[in-house]
Design an enzyme around this catalytic site. Structure first.
Site: not given
Ligand code: F0G
Length: 482
Positions: A80, A132-133, A223, A266, A389, A455
């Site tokens: 942990y 970005f969303t 990002d 990613k 998109r 979406f």
């Protein structure tokens, strides 16, 4: 670095890996695909993967892992607190980005949540190259405004500009002059514009943007979720970087920023995320949010096995041969689509090929979601799952008005090292068939429209009988074939 990167007159990419584990795929007959699409409310997010042939929805969390990543998962240290696995991940991030502090999070949007809660003040603005969303949702959720300052070529569907993701530095200077530096919570740069074609940012633009911010004492946030592709594009498209190694380019970018966050679904080819921070004071300011929302500071909601895989994945991201596979397959797909006059975003970017639904379906009004309709039609015609998109991915404003998206795209993501070139060719063939039959495709309307991130789970229906007509046209051209 290997010397052969393309062959046959620079036409075909050559992979520097081999496949050692495979997964069987299903290609259902078109009648079943049409039924599955109806059950999914004409929303590709709601399809069952078992009904999908080639899943080009996203590369998020579905890139193929290497043998080294799998092997590393076996030595994960379950604890942990104070896990050796965490120490290895932290050390790798320090080595790559040169920032001393790290806050783990279970995925990219969790990092965005922490940054928004900890750094974004209500009533302020967060300028960025493009939203970005999830990043926008977190910022607006705490009462701040997102201001997009993409340079003009970024919104041109076809272009030969090598860095369409660049931020307009003059526009940022104007905004700061108008609103004052205090009204800016931070400036965010997305390393590759997800929603407008995975287009890269130049090293020069990273430097100019962040220099301006530093002059005004404004915090800078990268990002880095899509950084791997961006590194490849800087290396091959930006003169000064041709002789730099991938780690050198990475460090040159990182040196510009105060904070770097990423989705390790990613970047790092695993499942997780986190925030790298340069200054101790800022680290301490944000630290308390991690145990509250994610998990203790040495795992942040990630499994130790995934953390090991990410550590190796980040190391592999520093290898040009490894990061070139995605963008080179995408370039192949884009070039083949262009040869068939199919409208796509150019130049080819990262993440996937982006088909321009506005030009593919000029007869479908934006209010009837051409990109959503094209994604639906493509799944029915091929079993290939893409992602809308466009306007469907937008959110209604406070007055319920639906903003029209800048672009209507169907993104065909190419998860890294997953598909063969013949599978990519299959997708191209079916897109070509759809293009020949594009007049058959009509629009969609909502039957169930959620308020937030609609979406993901909104349900729609075709306007008219076009989905059945598409099936009939397919049968008449392809006979009994799948
Ligand atoms: N930032 C960017 C640029 C992204 O592309 C994503 C995810 C995130 C943040 C959020 O990360 O999914 O780990 O929470 N993009 C995925 C996609 C979902 O399909 O493009 P996450």
């Amino acid at each position: 670095m290997s010397t052969v990167t393309f062959f046959r007159g620079q036409q075909l990419p050559l992979e520097m890996h081999k496949v050692r584990i495979i997964q069987k795929l299903n290609l259902r007959p078109i009648e079943q695909r049409r039924e599955a699409m109806a059950e999914a409310g004409y929303n590709t997010f709601l399809l069952r993967n078992a009904d999908v042939f080639l899943d080009m929805l996203t590369d998020s969390g579905v890139n193929a892992m290497s043998d080294q990543q799998q092997a590393a998962m076996l030595i994960a240290d379950d604890a942990y607190a104070g896990s050796a696995t965490y120490t290895r991940l932290h050390a790798k991030l320090v080595e790559i980005f040169g920032m001393e502090y790290f806050l783990p999070a279970h995925q990219g949007r969790a990092a965005e949540h922490i940054l928004a809660q900890g750094l974004v003040r209500p009533g302020t603005v967060v300028p960025m190259n493009y939203h970005f969303t999830t990043s926008k949702a977190h910022i607006t959720n705490v009462g701040a405004e997102v201001v997009e300052l993409i340079t003009k070529p970024g919104l041109e569907v076809t272009s030969d500009h090598p860095f369409k993701g660049n931020l307009d530095v003059a526009a940022l200077a104007e905004l700061i002059a108008e609103r004052g530096a205090d009204a800016v919570s931070y400036v965010r740069i997305e390393a590759g514009t997800n929603l407008i074609g995975g287009q890269p940012i130049s090293l020069q633009n990273y430097r100019e943007t962040t220099e301006l911010c530093r002059k005004h004492g404004i915090l800078t946030v990268l990002d880095a979720s899509l950084l791997a592709d961006n590194l490849y594009f800087i290396k091959i498209r930006e003169g000064e970087a041709a002789d730099m190694s991938i780690p050198e380019i990475t460090r040159a970018i990182a040196d510009c920023f105060d904070v770097i966050y990423f989705s390790a679904r990613k970047l790092g080819f695993g499942r997780g995320g986190g925030i790298c921070i340069r200054e101790e004071a800022l680290y301490k300011q944000l630290r308390g949010l991690v145990p509250m929302f994610e998990g203790f500071l040495t795992y942040g909601g990630m499994s130790v096995r995934e953390m090991e895989a990410i550590t190796v994945g980040l190391d592999e991201t520093m290898d040009f041969d490894m990061i070139r596979q995605g963008p080179q397959f995408i370039a192949h797909m884009v070039n083949e689509l262009l040869k068939r006059d199919i409208p796509v975003i150019t130049p080819a970017g990262g993440l996937g090929a982006h088909v321009d639904a506005m030009r593919f379906l000029p007869h479908v009004r934006q209010q009837e979601y051409p990109a959503g309709a094209l994604a639906t039609a493509l799944y029915i015609a091929s079993g290939v799952r893409g992602m809308e998109r466009g306007t469907l991915s937008e959110q209604r404003d406070a007055d319920g008005v639906e903003p029209m998206a800048d672009m209507e795209l169907v993104r065909l993501a190419l998860p890294r090292r997953v598909f063969t070139l013949s599978q990519v060719e299959y997708a191209i063939d079916r897109i070509d068939w759809l293009y020949q039959n594009r007049d058959l495709i009509g629009g969609l309307h909502f039957v169930e429209e959620p308020e937030i991130l609609r979406f993901f789970y909104g349900r729609l229906e075709p306007i008219g009988d076009w989905a059945n007509k598409l099936v009939a046209a397919f049968r008449s051209d392809f006979g009994d074939s799948l």
